[in-house]
Write an enzyme that holds these catalytic residues in place. Structure first.
Site, short mmCIF file in Angstrom:
data_model
loop_
_atom_site.label_atom_id
_atom_site.label_comp_id
_atom_site.label_asym_id
_atom_site.label_seq_id
_atom_site.Cartn_x
_atom_site.Cartn_y
_atom_site.Cartn_z
N ASP A 16 3.36 3.73 6.58
CA ASP A 16 2.64 3.46 7.82
C ASP A 16 3.52 2.89 8.91
O ASP A 16 4.64 2.41 8.66
CB ASP A 16 1.55 2.43 7.55
N GLU A 24 8.01 2.50 -5.79
CA GLU A 24 8.03 2.09 -4.39
C GLU A 24 8.11 3.31 -3.48
O GLU A 24 8.68 4.33 -3.84
CB GLU A 24 9.27 1.21 -4.14
N ASP A 25 7.56 3.17 -2.29
CA ASP A 25 7.67 4.25 -1.31
C ASP A 25 9.09 4.34 -0.77
O ASP A 25 9.68 5.40 -0.71
CB ASP A 25 6.65 4.06 -0.17
N LYS A 69 17.05 3.97 2.25
CA LYS A 69 17.82 3.90 3.50
C LYS A 69 19.04 3.02 3.25
O LYS A 69 19.00 1.82 3.51
CB LYS A 69 16.98 3.20 4.58
N ASP A 93 14.41 -0.20 1.68
CA ASP A 93 15.03 -0.34 3.00
C ASP A 93 16.12 -1.41 2.89
O ASP A 93 17.25 -1.11 2.52
CB ASP A 93 13.92 -0.70 3.98
N ARG A 108 -0.56 6.81 7.35
CA ARG A 108 -0.38 6.92 5.89
C ARG A 108 -0.87 8.26 5.35
O ARG A 108 -0.43 8.73 4.31
CB ARG A 108 -1.16 5.81 5.17
N LYS A 111 0.80 -1.20 0.00
CA LYS A 111 0.00 0.00 0.00
C LYS A 111 0.84 1.26 0.00
O LYS A 111 0.39 2.34 -0.39
CB LYS A 111 -0.88 0.03 1.26
N PHE A 140 12.89 5.04 11.38
CA PHE A 140 11.61 4.56 10.88
C PHE A 140 10.72 5.75 10.57
O PHE A 140 10.42 6.56 11.44
CB PHE A 140 10.93 3.62 11.87
N VAL A 141 10.32 5.88 9.32
CA VAL A 141 9.56 7.05 8.88
C VAL A 141 8.11 6.68 8.56
O VAL A 141 7.81 5.54 8.19
CB VAL A 141 10.22 7.72 7.66
P1 IMP Z 1 12.59 -3.71 2.19
O1 IMP Z 1 12.12 -4.99 1.57
O2 IMP Z 1 13.33 -3.96 3.47
O3 IMP Z 1 13.36 -2.83 1.24
O4 IMP Z 1 11.33 -2.95 2.70
C1 IMP Z 1 10.48 -2.36 1.86
C2 IMP Z 1 9.16 -2.09 2.51
O5 IMP Z 1 9.22 -2.03 3.95
C3 IMP Z 1 8.71 -0.73 2.08
O6 IMP Z 1 8.01 -0.79 0.87
C4 IMP Z 1 7.85 -0.28 3.23
O7 IMP Z 1 6.54 -0.74 3.05
C5 IMP Z 1 8.46 -0.95 4.44
N1 IMP Z 1 9.34 -0.01 5.17
C6 IMP Z 1 10.69 0.00 5.21
N2 IMP Z 1 11.16 0.99 5.96
C7 IMP Z 1 10.08 1.66 6.40
C8 IMP Z 1 9.91 2.84 7.21
O8 IMP Z 1 10.85 3.49 7.70
N3 IMP Z 1 8.64 3.23 7.43
C9 IMP Z 1 7.55 2.56 6.93
N4 IMP Z 1 7.67 1.47 6.16
C10 IMP Z 1 8.92 1.02 5.89
MG MG Z 2 6.06 -0.59 0.58
#
Ligand code: IMP
Ligand code: MG
Length: 182
Positions: A167, A107-108, A139, A111, A173, A51, A160-161
């Site tokens: 969210d 993507e938002d 990040k 991470d 959100r 989302k 954590f944002v």
């Molecule tokens: P990744 O697979 O670790 O890169 O994580 C990606 C997903 O984790 C993102 O699309 C977000 O939905 C969630 N996420 C990662 N860091 C944050 C954060 O700081 N705040 C909120 N959601 C996060």
């Molecule tokens: Mg996401």
């Protein structure tokens, strides 16, 4: 500082502003302009990862001056907490084929990179002509796998944002800015 409780009604945790609405709007305009330039004369399929990217994708789409199709990919990579499980579950698949299309994965936040890496692998099996990644936030401190980010809004520290689509446990959100929870 502002109180998230005002807009969410559930939490009164303090949210410190990291990126203002004005900063985000300006950057999204720049990303849209760059994408418009790079894909000149072509059409694009935005694949928005739900989302978290719904707010970013809505603004980005309107900053891109190209024939554009929008598709959604529902993904769950987090539980109710704030740490990555590394497990990516598809909760909603694309409704239309992307074979032969120029695809932009939206993507938002990147991470650990596990979600984008997994989604790129999945989407490539559907034979798009090209596929690029656009992420609002990155990040780098938490990177677990290298992922190409072709269009990036902001690099942030390992905090954590929330807000602008992001969210914590499904709340925040709707904040119009990006903030850090204390
Ligand atoms: P990744 O697979 O670790 O890169 O994580 C990606 C997903 O984790 C993102 O699309 C977000 O939905 C969630 N996420 C990662 N860091 C944050 C954060 O700081 N705040 C909120 N959601 C996060
Ligand atoms: Mg996401």
């Amino acid at each position: 500082m502002s109180e998230a409780g005002n807009t969410n009604g559930e939490s009164t945790d303090a949210v410190a502003t990291l990126l203002t609405s004005a900063q985000i709007i300006e950057r999204v305009r720049e990303l849209g302009a760059a994408i418009t330039r790079d894909y000149e004369g072509r059409s694009l399929v935005m694949v928005c990862v739900l989302k978290g990217s719904f707010v970013f994708a809505a603004d980005l789409a309107r900053a891109i001056a190209l024939p554009l199709r929008v598709e959604f990919l529902g993904v769950r990579s987090y539980g109710q907490g704030t740490s990555s499980s590394g497990v990516v579950q598809i909760t909603h698949d694309l409704e239309n084929p992307i074979e032969g299309e120029d695809v932009l994965l939206v993507e938002d936040i990147v991470d650990t990179g596990l979600t984008v890496a997994h989604l790129l692998e999945l989407l490539r099996t559907r034979l798009p002509r090209t596929i690029k990644v656009c992420a609002l936030l990155h990040k780098p401190a938490r990177s677990a796998t290298p992922v190409p980010i072709d269009y990036l809004g902001f690099t942030i520290e390992d905090r954590f944002v929330v807000g602008y689509g992001l969210d914590r446990a499904e709340v925040y959100r709707n904040l119009p800015y990006i903030g850090v929870l204390d």
